[in-house]
Design an enzyme around this catalytic site. Structure first.
Site, PDB file in Angstrom:
ATOM      1  N   THR A 160      42.800  -8.221 -58.353  1.00  0.00           N
ATOM      2  CA  THR A 160      43.356  -8.801 -57.131  1.00  0.00           C
ATOM      3  C   THR A 160      42.813  -7.907 -56.026  1.00  0.00           C
ATOM      4  O   THR A 160      42.628  -6.697 -56.241  1.00  0.00           O
ATOM      5  CB  THR A 160      44.900  -8.781 -57.120  1.00  0.00           C
ATOM      6  OG1 THR A 160      45.344  -7.427 -57.199  1.00  0.00           O
ATOM      7  CG2 THR A 160      45.490  -9.572 -58.289  1.00  0.00           C
ATOM      8  N   HIS A 161      42.532  -8.485 -54.879  1.00  0.00           N
ATOM      9  CA  HIS A 161      41.902  -7.749 -53.767  1.00  0.00           C
ATOM     10  C   HIS A 161      40.577  -7.103 -54.210  1.00  0.00           C
ATOM     11  O   HIS A 161      40.154  -6.114 -53.621  1.00  0.00           O
ATOM     12  CB  HIS A 161      42.819  -6.649 -53.220  1.00  0.00           C
ATOM     13  CG  HIS A 161      44.230  -7.078 -53.009  1.00  0.00           C
ATOM     14  ND1 HIS A 161      44.713  -7.513 -51.792  1.00  0.00           N
ATOM     15  CD2 HIS A 161      45.272  -7.168 -53.872  1.00  0.00           C
ATOM     16  CE1 HIS A 161      45.994  -7.831 -51.913  1.00  0.00           C
ATOM     17  NE2 HIS A 161      46.355  -7.638 -53.164  1.00  0.00           N
ATOM     18  N   SER A 282      11.473  -8.567 -56.987  1.00  0.00           N
ATOM     19  CA  SER A 282      11.159  -8.217 -55.608  1.00  0.00           C
ATOM     20  C   SER A 282       9.668  -7.943 -55.519  1.00  0.00           C
ATOM     21  O   SER A 282       9.069  -7.400 -56.443  1.00  0.00           O
ATOM     22  CB  SER A 282      11.944  -6.975 -55.183  1.00  0.00           C
ATOM     23  OG  SER A 282      11.304  -6.359 -54.086  1.00  0.00           O
ATOM     24  N   LYS A 288      13.875  -4.354 -59.262  1.00  0.00           N
ATOM     25  CA  LYS A 288      14.854  -5.364 -58.879  1.00  0.00           C
ATOM     26  C   LYS A 288      14.751  -6.667 -59.648  1.00  0.00           C
ATOM     27  O   LYS A 288      13.686  -7.142 -59.981  1.00  0.00           O
ATOM     28  CB  LYS A 288      14.718  -5.679 -57.388  1.00  0.00           C
ATOM     29  CG  LYS A 288      15.017  -4.490 -56.516  1.00  0.00           C
ATOM     30  CD  LYS A 288      16.297  -4.605 -55.729  1.00  0.00           C
ATOM     31  CE  LYS A 288      16.443  -5.868 -54.959  1.00  0.00           C
ATOM     32  NZ  LYS A 288      17.335  -5.728 -53.831  1.00  0.00           N
ATOM     33  N   GLU A 295      22.836 -16.832 -55.297  1.00  0.00           N
ATOM     34  CA  GLU A 295      22.976 -16.686 -53.842  1.00  0.00           C
ATOM     35  C   GLU A 295      22.790 -18.022 -53.126  1.00  0.00           C
ATOM     36  O   GLU A 295      23.500 -18.341 -52.177  1.00  0.00           O
ATOM     37  CB  GLU A 295      21.947 -15.680 -53.317  1.00  0.00           C
ATOM     38  CG  GLU A 295      22.182 -14.256 -53.812  1.00  0.00           C
ATOM     39  CD  GLU A 295      20.983 -13.363 -53.508  1.00  0.00           C
ATOM     40  OE1 GLU A 295      20.123 -13.214 -54.390  1.00  0.00           O
ATOM     41  OE2 GLU A 295      20.900 -12.837 -52.387  1.00  0.00           O
ATOM     42  N   GLN A 327      25.525 -45.750 -38.060  1.00  0.00           N
ATOM     43  CA  GLN A 327      24.222 -45.538 -38.682  1.00  0.00           C
ATOM     44  C   GLN A 327      23.990 -44.038 -38.932  1.00  0.00           C
ATOM     45  O   GLN A 327      23.167 -43.666 -39.761  1.00  0.00           O
ATOM     46  CB  GLN A 327      23.121 -46.111 -37.773  1.00  0.00           C
ATOM     47  CG  GLN A 327      21.729 -45.981 -38.322  1.00  0.00           C
ATOM     48  CD  GLN A 327      20.742 -46.825 -37.547  1.00  0.00           C
ATOM     49  OE1 GLN A 327      20.775 -48.053 -37.627  1.00  0.00           O
ATOM     50  NE2 GLN A 327      19.876 -46.191 -36.777  1.00  0.00           N
TER      51      GLN A 327
HETATM   52  N1  ARG Z   1      20.853 -49.821 -39.756  1.00  0.00           N
HETATM   53  C1  ARG Z   1      22.215 -50.199 -39.536  1.00  0.00           C
HETATM   54  C2  ARG Z   1      23.142 -49.075 -40.069  1.00  0.00           C
HETATM   55  O1  ARG Z   1      22.672 -48.250 -40.801  1.00  0.00           O
HETATM   56  C3  ARG Z   1      22.525 -51.481 -40.251  1.00  0.00           C
HETATM   57  C4  ARG Z   1      23.592 -52.289 -39.596  1.00  0.00           C
HETATM   58  C5  ARG Z   1      23.163 -52.808 -38.282  1.00  0.00           C
HETATM   59  N2  ARG Z   1      24.092 -53.725 -37.756  1.00  0.00           N
HETATM   60  C6  ARG Z   1      24.024 -54.099 -36.487  1.00  0.00           C
HETATM   61  N3  ARG Z   1      24.904 -54.944 -36.093  1.00  0.00           N
HETATM   62  N4  ARG Z   1      23.117 -53.645 -35.697  1.00  0.00           N
HETATM   63  O2  ARG Z   1      24.305 -49.013 -39.735  1.00  0.00           O
END
Ligand code: ARG
Length: 463
Positions: A160-161, A282, A288, A295, A327
């Site tokens: 712990t710690h 290394s 090393k 990591e 989008q």
């Molecule tokens: N490329 C658009 C997206 O990834 C698809 C939908 C587009 N719809 C629209 N009404 N412009 O969201």
């Protein structure tokens, strides 16, 4: 200067002016091409349904279905020419379909919109990732069970710690990670069960006047049912957020384990040897062997949790229903998924390959007065001392040993009795680390018998 002149600020890339800038900000084909297979599966299900409900003819549906398979094979073979002018994967696929089959291609988009189309594609894509993550987690859990089984009774210090606390068993420590990754597994499964509803047929936002059969497309795409509200169906991205949430917690767990491997593989600890396959040398220091994979796994949580935050911020405050903001949902999810799967695979490989150094673990287990609690418990159990007093007496004994530069079991009975006269020879039976771990038989405790019971429970859960 005309519209078409290079903008002084943005320079060469947008030399063609505002039209090119709009195309660049509007297009998603650079990344949403990763959903090509999902897009085509959705379109094939939709076309078959349109024919079954009499909205389009069987021959048109057949031409569409066949044509879409051709498009898919072109994309998979890498000889599909994606066009930024066509904006996204949906329009790229449809345009190519038109080249291939002509007029019937124009009937595919009946009773559908890109809004329900993209929601469907992305859900299918994320669903695949939930399944892949489940596979990766199961493999990692199996690797951990292998380590736990091999060293169910090997003693090591529990911390712990990051200070030596009490002796525990190697198997118990490995099984702690099995519990953590087991919860990740159940989170992925929960998310999958909740997200498995089909948005297809919600159309732009309000549903459609065509007599479509949403049950049919849902079933064809492996969804449990159609989503019940068309407005919600096109605007919901919870499924991606739940994936990112589960992925973030899983990546956090991976980072904790990675950190322990970094510490344990150091020359100061020597608890484990990592295999050469997951380490590097290394270029300047010949002695090393660096735990690079550990990591990097430790670092992955940064970008994965970053994706979670980013999508939350994209979705925050959006009014119903679809907005183009959405989008921006994909790239971060793609990146988070890729890196989670990579981190899971690397951790599984490292766990399988690593060898615990039983002697170093045992030597460390007995240092740092790790059985002081056992001594205090003995005073309570055998001499009937209140625990607070026992804690005080033990503290004095630890100070005595520390002064002598020895461990508790190295004190003589006379030393012990100089602190508390009633202590007997029997006390030495509890000062050994083996005895200490064997005595911790409470449910979920570190005793090898308890650890083996948990290993068996997990093995039968995984069957
Ligand atoms: N490329 C658009 C997206 O990834 C698809 C939908 C587009 N719809 C629209 N009404 N412009 O969201």
């Amino acid at each position: 200067m005309t519209d078409k002149t290079a903008n002084q600020m943005w320079g060469g890339r947008f030399a063609a002016g505002p039209d090119a800038i709009m195309e660049a900000i509007n297009a998603s084909i650079g990344f949403d091409r990763r959903m090509a297979a999902q897009d085509i599966a959705g379109s094939r299900a939709h076309a078959a349904m349109l024919a079954a409900t009499g909205v389009i003819s069987d021959s048109d549906a057949e031409a569409i279905g066949e044509g879409l398979l051709t498009v898919l094979s072109e994309i998979e073979a890498g000889d599909f020419e994606f066009s930024t002018a066509l904006e996204d994967i949906h329009m790229n696929v449809e345009a190519r379909l038109k080249d291939l089959i002509g007029a019937p291609a124009g009937r595919l988009h009946t009773g559908r919109s890109r809004n329900d189309q993209v929601a469907t594609d992305f859900r299918l894509w994320v669903r695949d990732q939930l399944d892949t993550a489940e596979g990766g987690l199961l493999a990692l859990i199996r690797a951990l069970l292998g380590q736990a089984e091999a060293g169910a009774d090997w003693v090591m210090p529990g911390f712990t710690h990051l200070q030596t606390a009490q002796p525990v068993t190697w198997g118990h420590h490995m099984m702690a990670y099995v519990e953590m990754f087991g919860r990740d597994l159940s989170r992925m499964r929960d998310a999958r069960a909740r997200m498995n509803e089909s948005p297809l047929g919600a159309a732009a936002l309000a549903g459609t006047s065509f007599p479509i059969d949403r049950e049919m497309t849902a079933k064809a795409l492996g969804f449990d049912r159609p989503a019940a509200n068309s407005l919600d169906a096109v605007s919901d991205r919870d499924f991606a957020l739940e994936f990112l949430g589960a992925a973030s917690i899983c990546a956090m767990h991976l980072s904790r384990m990675a950190e322990e491997l970094v510490i344990w593989s150091s020359a100061q600890f020597r608890f484990v040897a990592l295999s050469d396959r997951f380490s590097t040398g290394s270029s300047i220091m010949p002695q090393k062997k660096n735990p690079d994979a550990a990591e990097l796994i430790r670092a992955k949580v940064g970008r994965i949790f970053g994706a979670n935050t980013a999508l939350m911020m994209v979705m925050k405050g959006l009014p119903l229903t679809y907005s183009k903001d959405m989008q921006e949902d994909k790239e971060q999810v793609f990146d988070a998924a890729d890196n989670l799967m990579l981190a899971l695979a690397a951790m599984e490989g490292m766990v399988r390959d690593m060898s615990a150094n039983r002697d170093s673990l045992a030597a460390a287990a007995g240092s740092g007065f790790s059985t002081a609690t056992d001594l205090a418990d003995w005073l309570v159990r055998v001499l009937g001392m209140p625990f607070r007093d026992a804690h005080h007496v033990t503290g004095s004994l630890v100070a005595l040993a520390e002064g002598r530069g020895c461990d508790l079991p190295d004190l003589t009975l006379d030393d012990m009795q100089s602190v508390h006269a009633e202590i007997t020879d029997d006390v030495f039976t509890v000062l050994g680390v083996e005895n200490s771990v064997n005595s911790r038989m409470s449910y979920g405790g570190t005793a090898p018998a308890q650890v083996r019971a948990q290993i068996e429970r997990w093995k039968s859960l995984l069957e």
